[in-house]
Design a protein around this motif. Structure first.
Motif, PDB file in Angstrom:
ATOM      1  N   ARG A 174     -12.385 -14.590  11.552  1.00  0.00           N
ATOM      2  CA  ARG A 174     -13.159 -13.924  10.511  1.00  0.00           C
ATOM      3  C   ARG A 174     -13.214 -12.434  10.793  1.00  0.00           C
ATOM      4  N   VAL A 175     -13.183 -11.642   9.719  1.00  0.00           N
ATOM      5  CA  VAL A 175     -13.345 -10.191   9.803  1.00  0.00           C
ATOM      6  C   VAL A 175     -14.463  -9.788   8.857  1.00  0.00           C
ATOM      7  N   GLN A 176     -15.435  -9.038   9.365  1.00  0.00           N
ATOM      8  CA  GLN A 176     -16.564  -8.601   8.549  1.00  0.00           C
ATOM      9  C   GLN A 176     -16.818  -7.111   8.782  1.00  0.00           C
ATOM     10  N   PRO A 177     -17.326  -6.410   7.760  1.00  0.00           N
ATOM     11  CA  PRO A 177     -17.736  -5.023   7.981  1.00  0.00           C
ATOM     12  C   PRO A 177     -19.006  -4.990   8.833  1.00  0.00           C
ATOM     13  N   LEU A 178     -18.949  -4.267   9.935  1.00  0.00           N
ATOM     14  CA  LEU A 178     -20.079  -4.240  10.877  1.00  0.00           C
ATOM     15  C   LEU A 178     -20.965  -3.024  10.684  1.00  0.00           C
ATOM     16  N   ALA A 179     -20.364  -1.874  10.421  1.00  0.00           N
ATOM     17  CA  ALA A 179     -21.139  -0.641  10.326  1.00  0.00           C
ATOM     18  C   ALA A 179     -20.355   0.390   9.519  1.00  0.00           C
ATOM     19  N   VAL A 180     -21.095   1.307   8.912  1.00  0.00           N
ATOM     20  CA  VAL A 180     -20.466   2.439   8.251  1.00  0.00           C
ATOM     21  C   VAL A 180     -21.372   3.646   8.431  1.00  0.00           C
TER      22      VAL A 180
END
Length: 241
Positions: A174-180
């Motif tokens: 799985r790949v998820q956006p962690l921070a921006v």
């Protein structure tokens, strides 16, 4: 990170600490009177002070005001929690040790020591740098931005993995956006029993949501360009068979 990115800017420690403080909705306060958690009760001033509204009968209030002179009266703890469900959701913890003083119907907290703990380790934050720093301009909008990206645009997240070195994607589940932040986007790469993070820096800082949209489109454009050589390589490999 993809070799095509030459700029790896990231928030300075003081800016990161101020961002955690600005975005946190709750804080835990430890004093001689015990340990209490306050939700939606604090605000952060421009100079880094924290104003906290507490009940009049709070043991914390008595302990903080009656603390011996010359000793810190309390420790405030703020947790930076990833808005998108991922493994190890605590991205950072911020501790402020210092003094409470009455300020109208609230307590004003002035830090004498600040520590920011991230996965890379804990570091003391310079007090003057903390007071002078501003939180990341996207800090308070980050939760909405990341959940929208994960829920409404999972295809875009997958396309962005084309900017990640192929060896970093081996065994990925799985790949998820962690921070921006204004400097870049961080992806959480989860594998069976392990995980890692990959930062995709922007070509220039994004100081508002409009600029962030442009920076994201630029990353997706780079991802599309990165996919072309891979497709050509597969064609060459198939042709050699």
């Amino acid at each position: 990170m993809s070799d095509s990115h030459g700029w790896a800017a990231a928030p300075a420690t003081a800016e990161r600490a101020r961002s955690v403080l600005a975005a946190s909705w709750s804080c835990t306060v430890t004093a001689d009177g015990g340990r209490e958690e306050f939700v939606g009760a604090h605000t952060a001033e421009e100079d880094g002070r924290v104003l906290l509204r507490v009940p009049e009968d709070s043991a914390l209030l008595t302990a903080a005001i009656c603390a011996p002179r010359g000793e810190p009266s309390a420790v405030l703890e703020f947790a930076d929690v990833a808005p998108v469900p991922v493994r190890s959701r605590i991205r950072a913890r911020l501790w402020l040790a210092g003094w409470f003083t009455p300020d109208g119907d609230r307590l004003a907290f002035r830090a004498t020591r600040i520590v920011l703990k991230q996965p890379s380790g804990a570091v003391a934050v310079d007090l003057d740098e903390f007071a002078a720093a501003a939180p990341d301009p996207l800090a308070t909008a980050e939760s909405h931005l990341l959940t929208h990206l994960a829920d409404a645009h999972p295809d875009a997240v997958q396309r962005l993995t084309r900017l990640v070195r192929s060896e970093s994607l081996q065994g990925v589940v799985r790949v998820q956006p962690l921070a921006v932040d204004r400097h870049g986007l961080t992806l959480r790469i989860e594998r069976t029993g392990a995980h890692g993070d990959v930062r995709l820096p922007f070509h220039a800082p994004a100081d508002d949501v409009g600029q962030l949209t442009e920076r994201m489109h630029a990353l997706l454009g780079q991802a599309a360009a990165a996919a072309c050589p891979r497709a050509l390589q597969r064609q060459r490999t198939d042709g050699d068979r």
